[in-house]
Enzyme design. Sequence first.
Site, short mmCIF file in Angstrom:
data_model
loop_
_atom_site.label_atom_id
_atom_site.label_comp_id
_atom_site.label_asym_id
_atom_site.label_seq_id
_atom_site.Cartn_x
_atom_site.Cartn_y
_atom_site.Cartn_z
N TYR A 72 41.89 38.44 16.24
CA TYR A 72 41.71 39.43 17.31
C TYR A 72 40.26 39.47 17.80
CZ TYR A 72 42.07 43.82 19.87
OH TYR A 72 42.04 44.77 20.86
N PHE A 124 38.80 34.42 50.74
CA PHE A 124 40.02 34.07 50.03
C PHE A 124 40.79 35.36 49.79
CE2 PHE A 124 42.70 33.10 46.33
CZ PHE A 124 43.44 32.09 46.91
N THR A 125 42.10 35.28 49.76
CA THR A 125 42.95 36.47 49.81
C THR A 125 42.65 37.47 48.71
OG1 THR A 125 44.57 35.10 48.63
CG2 THR A 125 44.84 35.32 51.01
N ASP A 216 32.38 31.30 43.52
CA ASP A 216 33.79 31.14 43.21
C ASP A 216 33.92 29.68 42.80
OD1 ASP A 216 36.48 30.59 43.14
OD2 ASP A 216 36.97 31.60 45.01
N LYS A 259 42.77 25.83 37.57
CA LYS A 259 42.57 24.70 38.50
C LYS A 259 41.75 23.61 37.81
CE LYS A 259 43.59 28.15 41.57
NZ LYS A 259 43.73 29.58 41.21
N ARG A 383 49.03 29.24 54.95
CA ARG A 383 47.65 29.71 54.89
C ARG A 383 47.18 29.97 56.33
NH1 ARG A 383 47.41 32.23 50.76
NH2 ARG A 383 46.61 31.43 48.81
N PHE A 450 51.56 37.97 51.76
CA PHE A 450 52.09 36.61 51.73
C PHE A 450 52.86 36.32 50.45
CE2 PHE A 450 47.92 36.33 49.82
CZ PHE A 450 48.06 35.42 48.78
#
Length: 458
Positions: A72, A124-125, A216, A259, A383, A450
Amino acid sequence: MTKFMPEPFKIKSVEPMYFIDDERRENAIQEAGFNTFLIKSKDCYIDLLTDSGTSAMSDKQWAGLMVGDEAYAGSENFYNLEKVVKEYFGFKHLIPTHQGRGAENILSSLTIKEGDYVPGNMYFTTTRFHQERNGAKFVDVICDEAHDPDLADVPFKGNVSIEKLQKLIDEVGGDKIPYICLAVTVNLAGGQPVSMANIKEVSELCHKHGIKVMYDATRCVENAYFIKEREAGFEDKSIKEILFEMFSYGDGCTMSGKKDCLTNNGGFLCVNDDELFAEAKGMVVQFEGMPSYGGLAGRDMEAMAIGIKESCEFDYISHRVNQIRYLGERLDAAGVPMVKPYGGHAIFLDARAFLPHLEQDKFPAQALAAAIYRTSGVRTMERGIVSAGRNIETGDHHRPKLETVRLTIPRRVYTYAHMDYVADAIIELYKNRESIKGLEFTFEPKVLRFFTGRFAEV
């Protein structure tokens, strides 16, 4: 036509694929309300919805799962990840999160005050959502070239416009700008990279005014590859060296490990500021978990540490980018309109040029994504105006200049033969594009519409 090398891996485990017949595809798109996010994965033949969490992990990563320390607190895998992130990224402090938007939530909540401004090289969303939810106004400071899909000879269309950034600073003052969100690469511009020279300029200007530079970093390895390929002076440097230099000009980053870290789950927040780190540790405990796991299992952190190293191997990243280039060249040879130059994670079809008979308020990109699935079983993503959402002040649609469909290639999953099938399907659809109808909302969520919105043909 570019010469393309074969995949730099051998396949030792396979997942069966089954073609989806016409009737099943039609039923699936109707049930999904013409929203590809709502199609079940079992009803997709080739799934290009996203590259987030869809990578194929390597044998070393799978082996790493077996040495997961699920303590933990103080997991050994956390210290392995911390060591790799410091070696490759160079930031002082690391906080794991369940995924990238967990890191965005912490950063936005701790640094933004009501009435602040957050500049970025295109929105970016989810990133803009977290910024606006905490009281900031997003300001797009990307170069003008990024909004023109036909400009193919601009190598770094993700660059920040220094003039736009300086104008914002002059208008509101540096004390109203907690940080710039510097995306490397820029997803909604078509996966376009940022040059090292521009990163340095942004850093110098922001730090002069006391503004943090927060990356980012979701597809940072792809950005490093483009710098090596396109920017003078970096051709002989390794991806690892370029990546480290990129981050040396900033103050931290948010990262979706789903990613470029080549994992199916996870993310992290990096910061250099000791005080911000202490506050972030307090917040991650409240919403994610202990600062040494942040909502992740030990095995996930181990896979991420291994994935960062593998992502910087030249053979891997070269194949990654060139597989996208292969699909782009196939489509371009047939006259299919798309964003150029090709990005690092996807091909972005230009839905305005593909469907000139549909005005933007008829959601041409959403309609095109639905049509691609309907005719081929290939799932893609809108997009454009749907993703852009509504202006929180006026309630009207945001109307981005780029109205695109993203063909997002998962890492180490599909072969060139799969790309040929995708290309053939879209080329055939392009020949019959006049038959594609516009859409209208039948259900519009108030936030991030979206993902769960539903549509009907007009």
